[in-house]
Design a protein around this motif. Structure first.
Motif, PDB file in Angstrom:
ATOM      1  N   ARG A  18       0.836  -1.206   0.000  1.00 13.86           N
ATOM      2  CA  ARG A  18       0.000   0.000   0.000  1.00 13.86           C
ATOM      3  C   ARG A  18       0.871   1.256   0.000  1.00 13.86           C
ATOM      4  N   THR A  19       1.972   1.217   0.744  1.00 14.83           N
ATOM      5  CA  THR A  19       2.880   2.368   0.791  1.00 14.83           C
ATOM      6  C   THR A  19       3.380   2.699  -0.605  1.00 14.83           C
ATOM      7  N   ILE A  20       3.783   1.688  -1.350  1.00 13.61           N
ATOM      8  CA  ILE A  20       4.293   1.891  -2.706  1.00 13.61           C
ATOM      9  C   ILE A  20       3.170   2.386  -3.612  1.00 13.61           C
ATOM     10  N   ARG A  21       2.044   1.734  -3.529  1.00 16.64           N
ATOM     11  CA  ARG A  21       0.891   2.049  -4.391  1.00 16.64           C
ATOM     12  C   ARG A  21       0.395   3.477  -4.178  1.00 16.64           C
ATOM     13  N   GLU A  22       0.454   3.970  -2.948  1.00 15.92           N
ATOM     14  CA  GLU A  22      -0.124   5.275  -2.633  1.00 15.92           C
ATOM     15  C   GLU A  22       0.897   6.402  -2.532  1.00 15.92           C
ATOM     16  N   LEU A  23       2.110   6.177  -3.016  1.00 17.10           N
ATOM     17  CA  LEU A  23       3.102   7.258  -2.989  1.00 17.10           C
ATOM     18  C   LEU A  23       2.663   8.412  -3.878  1.00 17.10           C
ATOM     19  N   PHE A  94      -2.574   1.933  -9.880  1.00 15.60           N
ATOM     20  CA  PHE A  94      -2.518   0.542  -9.433  1.00 15.60           C
ATOM     21  C   PHE A  94      -3.612   0.317  -8.410  1.00 15.60           C
ATOM     22  N   ASP A  95      -4.287  -0.830  -8.493  1.00 12.10           N
ATOM     23  CA  ASP A  95      -5.263  -1.192  -7.472  1.00 12.10           C
ATOM     24  C   ASP A  95      -4.566  -2.060  -6.428  1.00 12.10           C
ATOM     25  N   GLY A  96      -5.326  -2.596  -5.488  1.00  8.93           N
ATOM     26  CA  GLY A  96      -4.758  -3.390  -4.405  1.00  8.93           C
ATOM     27  C   GLY A  96      -3.943  -4.577  -4.858  1.00  8.93           C
ATOM     28  N   GLN A  97      -4.255  -5.148  -6.006  1.00  7.43           N
ATOM     29  CA  GLN A  97      -3.521  -6.310  -6.506  1.00  7.43           C
ATOM     30  C   GLN A  97      -2.440  -5.947  -7.528  1.00  7.43           C
ATOM     31  N   GLY A  98      -2.449  -4.732  -8.027  1.00  5.37           N
ATOM     32  CA  GLY A  98      -1.537  -4.352  -9.109  1.00  5.37           C
ATOM     33  C   GLY A  98      -0.069  -4.426  -8.754  1.00  5.37           C
ATOM     34  N   ILE A  99       0.320  -3.791  -7.653  1.00  5.80           N
ATOM     35  CA  ILE A  99       1.724  -3.831  -7.228  1.00  5.80           C
ATOM     36  C   ILE A  99       2.099  -5.268  -6.868  1.00  5.80           C
ATOM     37  N   ARG A 101       0.875  -8.091  -8.092  1.00  9.84           N
ATOM     38  CA  ARG A 101       1.077  -8.875  -9.318  1.00  9.84           C
ATOM     39  C   ARG A 101       2.378  -8.492 -10.021  1.00  9.84           C
ATOM     40  N   LEU A 102       2.631  -7.204 -10.138  1.00 11.29           N
ATOM     41  CA  LEU A 102       3.863  -6.745 -10.786  1.00 11.29           C
ATOM     42  C   LEU A 102       5.075  -7.318 -10.057  1.00 11.29           C
ATOM     43  N   PHE A 103       5.050  -7.260  -8.733  1.00  9.09           N
ATOM     44  CA  PHE A 103       6.167  -7.740  -7.932  1.00  9.09           C
ATOM     45  C   PHE A 103       6.318  -9.250  -8.043  1.00  9.09           C
ATOM     46  N   THR A 104       5.234  -9.988  -7.854  1.00 11.89           N
ATOM     47  CA  THR A 104       5.330 -11.453  -7.841  1.00 11.89           C
ATOM     48  C   THR A 104       5.738 -12.014  -9.201  1.00 11.89           C
ATOM     49  N   THR A 105       5.182 -11.471 -10.276  1.00 16.85           N
ATOM     50  CA  THR A 105       5.546 -11.984 -11.600  1.00 16.85           C
ATOM     51  C   THR A 105       6.994 -11.650 -11.939  1.00 16.85           C
ATOM     52  N   THR A 106       7.446 -10.470 -11.560  1.00 14.61           N
ATOM     53  CA  THR A 106       8.840 -10.093 -11.815  1.00 14.61           C
ATOM     54  C   THR A 106       9.784 -10.954 -10.993  1.00 14.61           C
ATOM     55  N   ALA A 107       9.483 -11.135  -9.711  1.00  8.65           N
ATOM     56  CA  ALA A 107      10.335 -11.973  -8.851  1.00  8.65           C
ATOM     57  C   ALA A 107      10.397 -13.405  -9.369  1.00  8.65           C
ATOM     58  N   MET A 108       9.269 -13.949  -9.795  1.00 11.33           N
ATOM     59  CA  MET A 108       9.236 -15.319 -10.313  1.00 11.33           C
ATOM     60  C   MET A 108      10.076 -15.432 -11.578  1.00 11.33           C
ATOM     61  N   ARG A 109       9.938 -14.447 -12.460  1.00 13.65           N
ATOM     62  CA  ARG A 109      10.691 -14.468 -13.718  1.00 13.65           C
ATOM     63  C   ARG A 109      12.198 -14.373 -13.464  1.00 13.65           C
ATOM     64  N   LEU A 110      12.596 -13.546 -12.499  1.00 15.38           N
ATOM     65  CA  LEU A 110      14.023 -13.323 -12.258  1.00 15.38           C
ATOM     66  C   LEU A 110      14.667 -14.365 -11.348  1.00 15.38           C
ATOM     67  N   THR A 111      13.894 -14.906 -10.400  1.00 15.89           N
ATOM     68  CA  THR A 111      14.496 -15.793  -9.404  1.00 15.89           C
ATOM     69  C   THR A 111      13.934 -17.213  -9.407  1.00 15.89           C
ATOM     70  N   GLY A 112      12.764 -17.399 -10.022  1.00 19.43           N
ATOM     71  CA  GLY A 112      12.107 -18.694  -9.955  1.00 19.43           C
ATOM     72  C   GLY A 112      11.441 -18.960  -8.621  1.00 19.43           C
TER      73      GLY A 112
END
Length: 183
Positions: A18-23, A94-99, A101-112
């Protein structure tokens, strides 16, 4: 650039998504002298009614050039339809799930690995509780993260029981070694 900043901010300010989303610049994100800080009043974060105004959450200096370039150049290219710092590709907030989703998909792609923004809080606490960090430092971290020391211990510390008692085992081994040596 936006993804990098989201990951970078969470690395130095392990806060809720939420902190990131509402900056918002000059509302919750401020340039104060030569530092960039996040400031929260009681209504700006989950436990605000319990803890009130938070101390300033200071971003790491290595993020400043990228953050300033993003604000001056890259954000405008996304054609945001709102005042929040980060924006979806279509210009919407971004809505409540946007950040998340962006974070989880990026982390999965980069780290597995499946990782989410909130898990960063657990990782930081778990790591620091496994080091020689003092109780004073851990209490300061709890305040910085907007919760109590008890919450830090009960919710965010993911060490196993064996990891938690390892310092006691070492302490007792040390005591026994001294006793055996004739002290």
């Amino acid at each position: 650039v936006q993804r990098y900043l989201i990951f970078g901010i969470l690395s130095c300010v392990p806060d809720r998504q939420r902190t990131i989303r509402e900056l918002k610049i000059d509302k919750t994100l401020f340039k104060e002298g030569d530092k960039w800080v996040i400031r929260h009043g009681p209504g700006d974060y989950k436990t605000g009614k319990d803890y009130g105004v938070r101390p300033p959450l200071v971003l790491s200096e290595h993020l400043y050039p990228t953050l300033e370039e993003f604000i001056a150049k890259h954000r405008a290219a996304l054609k945001p339809k709102h005042d929040f710092l980060f924006t979806r590709k279509n210009g919407e907030q971004f809505d409540g799930q946007g950040i998340y989703r962006l974070f989880t998909t990026t982390a999965m792609r980069l780290t597995g690995k499946r990782t989410n923004p909130h898990l960063i809080r657990d990782m930081v606490v778990t790591h620091l509780r496994g080091t020689d960090a003092s109780e004073r430092q851990l209490e300061a971290l709890a305040i910085y993260m907007g919760h109590s020391l008890q919450m830090q211990k009960s919710t965010y510390d993911r060490r196993s029981v064996e990891q938690k008692v390892a310092p006691a085992v070492d302490l007792l081994d040390s005591l026994n070694a001294k006793m055996s040596a004739g002290y």
